[in-house]
Write a protein that holds these residues in place. Structure first.
Motif, PDB file in Angstrom:
ATOM      1  N   ILE A  67      13.645  41.780  24.916  1.00 34.42           N
ATOM      2  CA  ILE A  67      14.079  43.009  24.248  1.00 34.42           C
ATOM      3  C   ILE A  67      15.429  43.462  24.793  1.00 34.42           C
ATOM      4  O   ILE A  67      16.353  43.786  24.038  1.00 34.42           O
ATOM      5  N   VAL A  68      15.552  43.472  26.120  1.00 32.58           N
ATOM      6  CA  VAL A  68      16.820  43.853  26.750  1.00 32.58           C
ATOM      7  C   VAL A  68      17.918  42.850  26.395  1.00 32.58           C
ATOM      8  O   VAL A  68      19.052  43.224  26.071  1.00 32.58           O
ATOM      9  N   LYS A  71      19.121  43.314  22.792  1.00 27.83           N
ATOM     10  CA  LYS A  71      19.957  44.511  22.644  1.00 27.83           C
ATOM     11  C   LYS A  71      21.371  44.253  23.142  1.00 27.83           C
ATOM     12  O   LYS A  71      22.358  44.617  22.484  1.00 27.83           O
ATOM     13  N   ASP A  72      21.490  43.593  24.308  1.00 31.24           N
ATOM     14  CA  ASP A  72      22.817  43.327  24.863  1.00 31.24           C
ATOM     15  C   ASP A  72      23.600  42.347  23.999  1.00 31.24           C
ATOM     16  O   ASP A  72      24.817  42.493  23.813  1.00 31.24           O
ATOM     17  N   TYR A  74      23.256  41.873  20.731  1.00 29.69           N
ATOM     18  CA  TYR A  74      23.665  42.509  19.479  1.00 29.69           C
ATOM     19  C   TYR A  74      24.763  43.551  19.710  1.00 29.69           C
ATOM     20  O   TYR A  74      25.724  43.624  18.944  1.00 29.69           O
ATOM     21  N   ASP A  75      24.628  44.341  20.767  1.00 29.71           N
ATOM     22  CA  ASP A  75      25.644  45.355  21.060  1.00 29.71           C
ATOM     23  C   ASP A  75      27.002  44.731  21.348  1.00 29.71           C
ATOM     24  O   ASP A  75      28.043  45.265  20.953  1.00 29.71           O
ATOM     25  N   LYS A  98      13.821  49.087  19.120  1.00 26.62           N
ATOM     26  CA  LYS A  98      14.980  49.775  19.678  1.00 26.62           C
ATOM     27  C   LYS A  98      16.182  48.846  19.847  1.00 26.62           C
ATOM     28  O   LYS A  98      17.310  49.308  19.964  1.00 26.62           O
ATOM     29  N   SER A  99      15.946  47.538  19.878  1.00 22.26           N
ATOM     30  CA  SER A  99      17.047  46.587  20.026  1.00 22.26           C
ATOM     31  C   SER A  99      17.586  46.119  18.677  1.00 22.26           C
ATOM     32  O   SER A  99      18.383  45.189  18.605  1.00 22.26           O
ATOM     33  N   ARG A 100      17.139  46.744  17.605  1.00 18.61           N
ATOM     34  CA  ARG A 100      17.623  46.488  16.243  1.00 18.61           C
ATOM     35  C   ARG A 100      17.486  45.020  15.809  1.00 18.61           C
ATOM     36  O   ARG A 100      18.461  44.378  15.402  1.00 18.61           O
TER      37      ARG A 100
END
Length: 243
Positions: A67-68, A71-72, A74-75, A98-100
């Motif tokens: 998950i983390v 997110k990183d 994609y961001d 939350k990580s889209r």
């Protein structure tokens, strides 16, 4: 059939499962750019191999889970994510949202399910990019105000050539001046008109209509050479009208 040999990064710490995914996707025409089993490997492949999509197991080994990691990725690189999980509980699902992610796939799955899920995620990503690049002009502010120490400085959006990261600050470059803003580049990019600017490197975003030429791994604006990261080059080419 898969169009244009889309590149896939697999992030899965159970090697037998990763090989099954690799074999399944290669059968339907995808290129597998790597198999990562932890956060650091996944981030390395995301930057260097520039995948079009990432297949991410939620429960990878290491201090940072899937998950983390998702997110990183994609961001930082705006690469769409498909989550794999053996757990279909609401708690895991809500955390992962939350990580889209662009799609979820529950284990076990077959080649057909995997292929369809990846295609749907890629299509969703393409549609999102089109929406971001077609924001109506009446919703775009012509002037933005940038905080520089104790003052607010107005900047005409159509005058900005490029923006670059300077440690904890961001420098805005126009033909007439340079403005040092008290924010990170990521913050500025998220607030800027998405149809006018594109991040092409972890330290640079550029005004698309100010690009004079692209040569090798650089764009040229107002005679200045600005590097393009491999991770962002495909996004740049998608946004330009190329004959």
């Amino acid at each position: 059939m898969v169009i244009d040999n889309k590149k896939v990064l697999i992030v899965e710490d159970e090697f037998s499962i990763a090989l099954d995914i690799k074999t399944s996707l290669k059968k339907v025409g995808y290129d597998i750019v790597g198999i990562a089993n932890c956060y650091n490997e996944a981030m390395m492949y995301a930057e260097e191999a520039t995948p079009d999509i990432v297949i991410m197991d939620i429960n990878i080994s290491g201090e940072k889970n899937g998950i983390v990691t998702a997110k990183d990725i994609y961001d930082r690189y705006r690469i769409p994510i498909v989550f794999l999980t053996a757990y279909g509980d609401d708690h895991t699902f809500k955390k992962a949202l939350k990580s889209r992610p662009f799609a979820f796939l529950l284990k076990p799955f077959n080649t057909r399910e995997l292929s369809f899920t990846v295609e749907i995620a890629l299509q969703k990503h393409l549609e999102n990019n089109k929406q971001e690049s077609t924001i109506p002009n009446d919703k775009i502010s012509e002037t933005i105000f940038v905080k520089d120490k104790s003052q607010l400085i107005s900047v005409k959006v159509n005058k900005i050539l490029w923006v670059e990261a300077m440690d904890n600050y961001t420098q805005i470059i126009t033909k007439d001046k340079k403005i040092l803003a008290n924010m990170f580049l990521k913050e500025f990019y998220e607030k800027a008109p998405q149809d006018k600017f594109l991040r092409i490197h972890r330290s640079y975003m550029v005004a698309l209509d100010k690009i004079e030429k692209i040569e090798n791994r650089f764009v040229f604006i107002n005679g200045h050479r600005i590097p393009i990261s491999k991770a962002y080059k495909s996004q740049l080419l998608e946004r330009l009208d190329i004959l």
